[in-house]
Design a protein around this motif. Structure first.
Motif, mmCIF file in Angstrom:
data_model
loop_
_atom_site.group_PDB
_atom_site.id
_atom_site.type_symbol
_atom_site.label_atom_id
_atom_site.label_comp_id
_atom_site.label_asym_id
_atom_site.label_seq_id
_atom_site.Cartn_x
_atom_site.Cartn_y
_atom_site.Cartn_z
ATOM 1 N N GLU A 28 1.243 -1.272 -0.028
ATOM 2 C CA GLU A 28 0.184 0.152 -0.407
ATOM 3 C C GLU A 28 0.896 1.058 -0.002
ATOM 4 O OE1 GLU A 28 -3.987 -0.245 2.736
ATOM 5 O OE2 GLU A 28 -2.442 -1.563 3.366
ATOM 6 N N SER A 29 -0.080 2.483 -0.838
ATOM 7 C CA SER A 29 0.863 3.467 -0.643
ATOM 8 C C SER A 29 0.352 4.310 0.374
ATOM 9 C CB SER A 29 1.315 4.297 -1.539
ATOM 10 O OG SER A 29 0.596 4.413 -2.845
ATOM 11 N N ALA A 30 1.120 6.061 0.421
ATOM 12 C CA ALA A 30 0.352 6.911 1.053
ATOM 13 C C ALA A 30 1.637 8.206 0.391
ATOM 14 C CB ALA A 30 0.377 7.149 2.064
ATOM 15 N N VAL A 31 0.756 9.065 -0.101
ATOM 16 C CA VAL A 31 1.165 10.331 -0.711
ATOM 17 C C VAL A 31 1.339 11.222 0.401
ATOM 18 C CG1 VAL A 31 1.207 12.302 -2.242
ATOM 19 C CG2 VAL A 31 0.016 9.883 -2.294
ATOM 20 N N LEU A 32 2.597 11.387 0.799
ATOM 21 C CA LEU A 32 3.489 12.536 2.024
ATOM 22 C C LEU A 32 3.852 13.807 1.685
ATOM 23 C CD1 LEU A 32 5.747 9.675 3.435
ATOM 24 C CD2 LEU A 32 3.267 10.373 4.389
ATOM 25 N N THR A 33 3.414 14.868 2.381
ATOM 26 C CA THR A 33 4.172 15.472 2.192
ATOM 27 C C THR A 33 5.393 16.334 2.320
ATOM 28 O OG1 THR A 33 4.080 16.745 4.357
ATOM 29 C CG2 THR A 33 2.073 17.025 3.178
ATOM 30 N N ASN A 66 -0.753 12.781 10.332
ATOM 31 C CA ASN A 66 -0.775 11.967 8.988
ATOM 32 C C ASN A 66 -1.715 10.832 9.573
ATOM 33 O OD1 ASN A 66 -2.085 11.333 6.599
ATOM 34 N ND2 ASN A 66 -0.371 11.707 5.296
ATOM 35 N N PRO A 67 -2.543 10.563 10.470
ATOM 36 C CA PRO A 67 -3.066 9.359 11.081
ATOM 37 C C PRO A 67 -3.029 8.021 10.261
ATOM 38 C CG PRO A 67 -4.208 10.663 11.906
ATOM 39 C CD PRO A 67 -3.458 11.372 11.056
ATOM 40 N N GLU A 68 -4.026 9.246 8.786
ATOM 41 C CA GLU A 68 -4.063 8.110 7.718
ATOM 42 C C GLU A 68 -2.918 7.100 6.742
ATOM 43 O OE1 GLU A 68 -6.048 7.701 3.200
ATOM 44 O OE2 GLU A 68 -7.208 8.868 4.601
ATOM 45 N N ALA A 69 -2.287 8.080 6.626
ATOM 46 C CA ALA A 69 -1.067 7.581 6.409
ATOM 47 C C ALA A 69 0.209 6.711 6.741
ATOM 48 C CB ALA A 69 0.380 8.916 5.665
ATOM 49 N N TYR A 70 0.011 7.546 8.598
ATOM 50 C CA TYR A 70 0.620 6.293 9.277
ATOM 51 C C TYR A 70 0.080 4.834 9.348
ATOM 52 C CZ TYR A 70 1.696 4.496 14.627
ATOM 53 O OH TYR A 70 2.011 4.005 15.244
ATOM 54 N N MET A 71 -1.086 4.599 9.363
ATOM 55 C CA MET A 71 -2.031 3.373 9.392
ATOM 56 C C MET A 71 -1.419 2.401 8.390
ATOM 57 S SD MET A 71 -3.512 3.158 11.911
ATOM 58 C CE MET A 71 -4.943 1.606 11.300
ATOM 59 N N THR A 72 -1.385 2.915 7.043
ATOM 60 C CA THR A 72 -0.913 2.455 5.674
ATOM 61 C C THR A 72 0.291 2.471 5.812
ATOM 62 O OG1 THR A 72 -2.522 3.807 4.555
ATOM 63 C CG2 THR A 72 -0.890 3.462 3.510
ATOM 64 N N LEU A 73 1.615 3.252 6.361
ATOM 65 C CA LEU A 73 2.712 2.575 6.318
ATOM 66 C C LEU A 73 3.903 2.166 7.121
ATOM 67 C CD1 LEU A 73 3.738 6.513 4.426
ATOM 68 C CD2 LEU A 73 3.545 3.832 3.237
ATOM 69 N N LEU A 74 2.766 2.504 9.240
ATOM 70 C CA LEU A 74 3.803 2.023 9.993
ATOM 71 C C LEU A 74 2.767 1.827 10.733
ATOM 72 C CD1 LEU A 74 4.980 5.509 10.149
ATOM 73 C CD2 LEU A 74 6.504 3.787 8.998
ATOM 74 N N ASP A 75 1.844 1.157 10.830
ATOM 75 C CA ASP A 75 0.995 0.503 11.777
ATOM 76 C C ASP A 75 0.973 -1.395 11.693
ATOM 77 O OD1 ASP A 75 -0.305 0.566 14.139
ATOM 78 O OD2 ASP A 75 -1.917 0.074 13.218
#
Length: 75
Positions: A28-33, A66-75
């Motif tokens: 899965e991926s997320a766009v980060l600042t 960025n809770p959504e990206a946290y869940m996608t990338l790190l949780d």
């Protein structure tokens, strides 16, 4: 509010535009600042070096920023 440079000494922001980051385990991926990419790279470095204090501080920051990206990338 403190800047990420104040929160994470030595951190550098290199990107100028958002970046797509992929979770190596789930795909899965997320766009980060640019700032989020810098903190993501910082926490991955802390993880590799065994700096669990820095890692925890970066994970806490990321989960609030960025809770959504946290869940996608790190949780």
């Amino acid at each position: 509010m403190k800047t990420i440079q104040q929160l994470f000494p030595g951190i550098q922001v290199y990107d100028k535009e958002p970046v797509e980051v992929r979770n190596p385990f789930s795909g899965e991926s997320a766009v980060l600042t640019p700032e989020e990419v810098a903190v993501y790279d910082y926490l991955k470095g802390c993880e590799m070096m065994g700096d669990y204090t820095g890692l925890r501080r970066a994970l806490d920051w990321f989960s609030r920023k960025n809770p959504e990206a946290y869940m996608t990338l790190l949780d």
